[in-house]
Design a protein around this motif. Structure first.
Motif, PDB file in Angstrom:
ATOM      1  N   TYR A 137      -2.138 -15.312  -2.229  1.00 17.15           N
ATOM      2  CA  TYR A 137      -2.366 -13.897  -2.501  1.00 17.15           C
ATOM      3  C   TYR A 137      -3.624 -13.348  -1.815  1.00 17.15           C
ATOM      4  O   TYR A 137      -3.713 -12.141  -1.543  1.00 17.15           O
ATOM      5  N   LEU A 138      -4.608 -14.209  -1.557  1.00 17.64           N
ATOM      6  CA  LEU A 138      -5.904 -13.728  -1.070  1.00 17.64           C
ATOM      7  C   LEU A 138      -5.827 -12.879   0.210  1.00 17.64           C
ATOM      8  O   LEU A 138      -6.467 -11.826   0.282  1.00 17.64           O
ATOM      9  N   PRO A 139      -5.063 -13.301   1.250  1.00 18.77           N
ATOM     10  CA  PRO A 139      -5.007 -12.444   2.450  1.00 18.77           C
ATOM     11  C   PRO A 139      -4.477 -11.050   2.164  1.00 18.77           C
ATOM     12  O   PRO A 139      -4.982 -10.066   2.731  1.00 18.77           O
ATOM     13  N   TYR A 140      -3.480 -10.944   1.288  1.00 21.39           N
ATOM     14  CA  TYR A 140      -2.927  -9.630   0.974  1.00 21.39           C
ATOM     15  C   TYR A 140      -3.882  -8.832   0.098  1.00 21.39           C
ATOM     16  O   TYR A 140      -3.949  -7.601   0.211  1.00 21.39           O
ATOM     17  N   VAL A 141      -4.636  -9.520  -0.762  1.00 17.06           N
ATOM     18  CA  VAL A 141      -5.647  -8.814  -1.556  1.00 17.06           C
ATOM     19  C   VAL A 141      -6.699  -8.192  -0.648  1.00 17.06           C
ATOM     20  O   VAL A 141      -7.118  -7.044  -0.832  1.00 17.06           O
ATOM     21  N   SER A 142      -7.110  -8.929   0.374  1.00 16.17           N
ATOM     22  CA  SER A 142      -8.152  -8.435   1.270  1.00 16.17           C
ATOM     23  C   SER A 142      -7.656  -7.315   2.183  1.00 16.17           C
ATOM     24  O   SER A 142      -8.439  -6.464   2.613  1.00 16.17           O
ATOM     25  N   LEU A 143      -6.353  -7.292   2.456  1.00 14.70           N
ATOM     26  CA  LEU A 143      -5.796  -6.290   3.375  1.00 14.70           C
ATOM     27  C   LEU A 143      -5.225  -5.068   2.660  1.00 14.70           C
ATOM     28  O   LEU A 143      -4.929  -4.066   3.313  1.00 14.70           O
ATOM     29  N   SER A 144      -5.071  -5.155   1.348  1.00 13.89           N
ATOM     30  CA  SER A 144      -4.395  -4.086   0.610  1.00 13.89           C
ATOM     31  C   SER A 144      -5.384  -3.244  -0.178  1.00 13.89           C
ATOM     32  O   SER A 144      -6.360  -3.747  -0.735  1.00 13.89           O
ATOM     33  N   ASP A 155       0.799  -1.235   0.000  1.00 11.72           N
ATOM     34  CA  ASP A 155       0.000   0.000   0.000  1.00 11.72           C
ATOM     35  C   ASP A 155       0.827   1.278   0.000  1.00 11.72           C
ATOM     36  O   ASP A 155       0.392   2.291  -0.554  1.00 11.72           O
ATOM     37  N   ARG A 156       1.977   1.273   0.645  1.00 14.91           N
ATOM     38  CA  ARG A 156       2.753   2.510   0.784  1.00 14.91           C
ATOM     39  C   ARG A 156       4.210   2.267   0.417  1.00 14.91           C
ATOM     40  O   ARG A 156       4.763   1.199   0.654  1.00 14.91           O
ATOM     41  N   THR A 157       4.840   3.284  -0.139  1.00 16.15           N
ATOM     42  CA  THR A 157       6.250   3.202  -0.502  1.00 16.15           C
ATOM     43  C   THR A 157       7.115   3.508   0.718  1.00 16.15           C
ATOM     44  O   THR A 157       6.647   4.154   1.670  1.00 16.15           O
ATOM     45  N   PRO A 158       8.370   3.097   0.733  1.00 18.59           N
ATOM     46  CA  PRO A 158       9.237   3.376   1.887  1.00 18.59           C
ATOM     47  C   PRO A 158       9.396   4.857   2.205  1.00 18.59           C
ATOM     48  O   PRO A 158       9.599   5.225   3.371  1.00 18.59           O
ATOM     49  N   GLN A 159       9.335   5.730   1.178  1.00 18.00           N
ATOM     50  CA  GLN A 159       9.530   7.157   1.452  1.00 18.00           C
ATOM     51  C   GLN A 159       8.226   7.867   1.832  1.00 18.00           C
ATOM     52  O   GLN A 159       8.231   9.075   2.042  1.00 18.00           O
ATOM     53  N   ASP A 160       7.135   7.142   1.932  1.00 14.77           N
ATOM     54  CA  ASP A 160       5.853   7.742   2.313  1.00 14.77           C
ATOM     55  C   ASP A 160       5.975   8.358   3.708  1.00 14.77           C
ATOM     56  O   ASP A 160       6.342   7.668   4.664  1.00 14.77           O
ATOM     57  N   PRO A 161       5.671   9.661   3.861  1.00 12.33           N
ATOM     58  CA  PRO A 161       5.781  10.307   5.185  1.00 12.33           C
ATOM     59  C   PRO A 161       4.931   9.641   6.260  1.00 12.33           C
ATOM     60  O   PRO A 161       5.263   9.716   7.450  1.00 12.33           O
ATOM     61  N   ALA A 162       3.854   8.966   5.865  1.00 11.54           N
ATOM     62  CA  ALA A 162       2.994   8.319   6.848  1.00 11.54           C
ATOM     63  C   ALA A 162       3.718   7.191   7.585  1.00 11.54           C
ATOM     64  O   ALA A 162       3.316   6.799   8.685  1.00 11.54           O
ATOM     65  N   LEU A 163       4.797   6.664   6.970  1.00 10.24           N
ATOM     66  CA  LEU A 163       5.555   5.579   7.589  1.00 10.24           C
ATOM     67  C   LEU A 163       6.798   6.080   8.321  1.00 10.24           C
ATOM     68  O   LEU A 163       7.606   5.276   8.796  1.00 10.24           O
ATOM     69  N   ALA A 164       6.943   7.381   8.440  1.00  6.02           N
ATOM     70  CA  ALA A 164       8.125   7.957   9.095  1.00  6.02           C
ATOM     71  C   ALA A 164       8.345   7.432  10.512  1.00  6.02           C
ATOM     72  O   ALA A 164       9.505   7.225  10.924  1.00  6.02           O
ATOM     73  N   PRO A 165       7.293   7.163  11.312  1.00  8.65           N
ATOM     74  CA  PRO A 165       7.533   6.629  12.667  1.00  8.65           C
ATOM     75  C   PRO A 165       8.228   5.267  12.679  1.00  8.65           C
ATOM     76  O   PRO A 165       8.774   4.866  13.714  1.00  8.65           O
ATOM     77  N   LEU A 166       8.226   4.554  11.556  1.00  5.77           N
ATOM     78  CA  LEU A 166       8.855   3.235  11.503  1.00  5.77           C
ATOM     79  C   LEU A 166      10.329   3.312  11.108  1.00  5.77           C
ATOM     80  O   LEU A 166      11.030   2.301  11.134  1.00  5.77           O
ATOM     81  N   ARG A 167      10.788   4.486  10.757  1.00  4.17           N
ATOM     82  CA  ARG A 167      12.168   4.624  10.295  1.00  4.17           C
ATOM     83  C   ARG A 167      13.160   4.629  11.454  1.00  4.17           C
ATOM     84  O   ARG A 167      12.855   5.071  12.553  1.00  4.17           O
ATOM     85  N   ASP A 168      14.363   4.115  11.184  1.00  7.22           N
ATOM     86  CA  ASP A 168      15.455   4.207  12.153  1.00  7.22           C
ATOM     87  C   ASP A 168      16.728   4.598  11.412  1.00  7.22           C
ATOM     88  O   ASP A 168      16.757   4.692  10.184  1.00  7.22           O
ATOM     89  N   SER A 169      17.776   4.841  12.160  1.00  9.04           N
ATOM     90  CA  SER A 169      19.016   5.340  11.552  1.00  9.04           C
ATOM     91  C   SER A 169      19.734   4.271  10.739  1.00  9.04           C
ATOM     92  O   SER A 169      20.629   4.605   9.955  1.00  9.04           O
ATOM     93  N   TRP A 170      19.373   2.997  10.920  1.00 13.81           N
ATOM     94  CA  TRP A 170      20.006   1.946  10.129  1.00 13.81           C
ATOM     95  C   TRP A 170      19.479   1.959   8.695  1.00 13.81           C
ATOM     96  O   TRP A 170      20.265   2.047   7.748  1.00 13.81           O
ATOM     97  N   LEU A 171      18.185   1.887   8.517  1.00 18.50           N
ATOM     98  CA  LEU A 171      17.608   1.886   7.181  1.00 18.50           C
ATOM     99  C   LEU A 171      17.461   3.287   6.592  1.00 18.50           C
ATOM    100  O   LEU A 171      17.435   3.444   5.376  1.00 18.50           O
ATOM    101  N   PHE A 172      17.399   4.293   7.448  1.00 19.40           N
ATOM    102  CA  PHE A 172      17.196   5.668   6.981  1.00 19.40           C
ATOM    103  C   PHE A 172      18.227   6.594   7.631  1.00 19.40           C
ATOM    104  O   PHE A 172      17.910   7.331   8.566  1.00 19.40           O
ATOM    105  N   PRO A 173      19.475   6.556   7.156  1.00 19.76           N
ATOM    106  CA  PRO A 173      20.491   7.470   7.705  1.00 19.76           C
ATOM    107  C   PRO A 173      20.130   8.920   7.396  1.00 19.76           C
ATOM    108  O   PRO A 173      19.238   9.210   6.598  1.00 19.76           O
TER     109      PRO A 173
END
Length: 482
Positions: free
Chosen positions: A309-316, A113-131
């Protein structure tokens, strides 16, 4: 005669141990040598040394007493595999996407549903994956939109696009994330890949033993340099697809419909891991003459893919195929003139003919395998289809050939190992040669010549007292109707 084949069994064992010791040392030094941005030619020199030592170890294994083969292969597999854990991923950033997809799922969000650079996912970022700031100077770091005046980047490649990985792969990423201690970074994915790689070795030994084949062939996978470098160090999810495909083909080789159906389920799981294992399906149908025998494999495989695929189809909210279409376009698979794909076909054909000719050739090979193949050895047909697909596609990523290496281990035709070596040359030397199509043509052209020459050699009648032409015994596709 090769001097290594004239060794006494005891001397061969010592030579094999020494060659494996040298191989593990060279692999460990290769992992810590550096990435391919700094010195690609030097790095490939280490790759070439590892492959040369691999060949010496295989030749010595031919003369090792049968009672000591299994333990030597397993001990060598453990040593070779562990070298991949010597450092962080060196030549690929794919595992960082794996870690991110697992983290996103643990937070209850669909990875599609969301790309890694999506601001909505900023709380999940850390200095390892996002220096941030000064740590953003590396060539393998991608910029992401700045927030609060701070410069940000990420280790994840293509952070502006959605994930491409199928549901079994995503479930694996989630499991690894849930089982990983906080702050463990890349090690859980590498450790999981190492265990899976050793699982492939075990599956190969088991299948070869049950079929009465030479267990030495398992060394083609167990000791191959591509396994610790691509499956373990770079932690490519392809290794899970390999394990599932190998186990599936082992079951499909049975005449019992229930076992064939179970094999179809595992092949479906392999396809739902990386899609590419679908290329083994013609091999799984080798020599099949009855509809029910084909359905016993195809229906469970298709059902598993759909259900996965069905569970991801229903959740995405977005498409569960993610960036797949964009990736195909980006890599030049839909437009031969856009890159170095179809390099060998483009030497003799107009660019616009490359894709249609590839489809026709692979279809012909697949039909040949399904009609003439041996149902007791489905991996032989799978190797033919996979090998020719690689030679005509000329992929630029060396880890794609992990599946082919496992098929070589089951079948024994070692000449196909030129393809993973060609892929490594194209991938590692690419930066040094500006990713020129000529490099791809030369590397895969050499691999094709090796396959063609050895195919002709194998067709010649053996003269009395002649030695074998391959490092280890092999079998060819033969017609055995089901």
């Amino acid at each position: 005669m090769n001097p290594l084949t004239a060794l006494t069994p005891r001397t061969a064992l010592v030579t094999g141990v020494l060659a494996l010791t040298a191989l593990t040392t060279a692999l460990a030094l290769t992992v810590v040598y550096g990435d391919y941005f700094g010195d690609p030619a030097g790095l490939f020199g280490w790759y070439a040394l590892c492959w040369a030592l691999f060949a010496v170890a295989l030749l010595a294994l031919r003369r090792v007493p049968p009672g000591r083969v299994a333990w030597l292969i397993v001990a060598g597999a453990v040593a070779v595999t562990l070298t991949g854990l010597s450092g962080p991923p060196r030549t690929s950033t794919d595992s960082y996407r794996y870690a991110w997809d697992g983290r996103v799922q643990s937070a209850g969000i669909s990875p599609y549903d969301r790309t890694p650079q999506d601001p909505a996912l900023a709380p999940l970022r850390d200095s390892w994956l996002f220096p941030a700031d000064a740590a953003c100077g590396g060539p393998d770091l991608a910029p992401v939109p700045a927030t609060g005046g701070t410069r940000h980047c990420t280790r994840i490649n293509r952070p502006a696009v959605h994930t491409i990985y199928p549901p079994v792969a995503e479930a694996y990423f989630l499991a690894v994330d849930r089982l990983s201690p906080a702050g463990s970074r890349h090690k859980p994915l590498q450790t999981g890949a190492a265990l899976i790689s050793l699982g492939v070795t075990g599956a190969l030994l088991l299948i070869l033993r049950r079929r009465g084949d030479d267990g030495r062939r398992a060394a083609y996978w167990a000791w191959c340099p591509a396994v610790p470098l691509e499956a373990v160090n770079n932690a490519h999810i392809d290794v899970l697809g390999v394990l599932l495909a190998v186990a599936g083909l082992g079951l499909v080789a049975s005449r019992a419909l229930t076992r064939r159906a179970a094999g179809g389920v595992l092949i479906g799981a392999a396809i739902a891991t990386k899609l590419m294992p679908a290329v083994v399906l013609p091999g799984a149908l080798s020599g099949v003459r009855r509809v029910r025998d084909a359905a016993a494999v195809l229906l469970p495989a298709a059902a598993f893919v759909v259900l996965a695929y069905l569970p991801y189809v229903s959740l995405s909210r977005g498409s569960v195929f993610g960036y797949l279409g964009g990736y195909v376009e980006e890599e030049g698979y839909d437009d031969a003139s856009a890159g170095s794909r179809y390099a060998l076909l483009r030497l003799v054909l107009p660019d616009s003919w490359a894709l249609p000719v590839l489809v026709v050739v692979v279809a012909v090979v697949a039909l040949y395998v399904m009609w003439r193949g041996d149902p007791r050895r489905p991996w032989s047909g799978a190797l033919l289809v996979t090998g020719w697909a690689f030679l005509l596609l000329t992929p630029g990523y060396s880890w794609y050939a992990l599946l082919l290496i496992a098929l070589v281990s089951l079948d024994g035709r070692w000449e196909w190992l030129g393809i993973p070596l060609a892929g490594a040359a194209v991938y590692v030397l690419g930066p040094a040669f500006g990713y020129a199509p000529a490099l791809t043509g030369i590397a895969y052209g050499a691999a094709a010549v090796l396959v063609v020459v050895m195919s002709r050699v194998r067709r010649r009648p053996a003269s009395p007292g002649a030695g074998g032409s391959a490092p280890l015994p092999s079998h060819s596709v033969s017609r055995t109707p089901r």
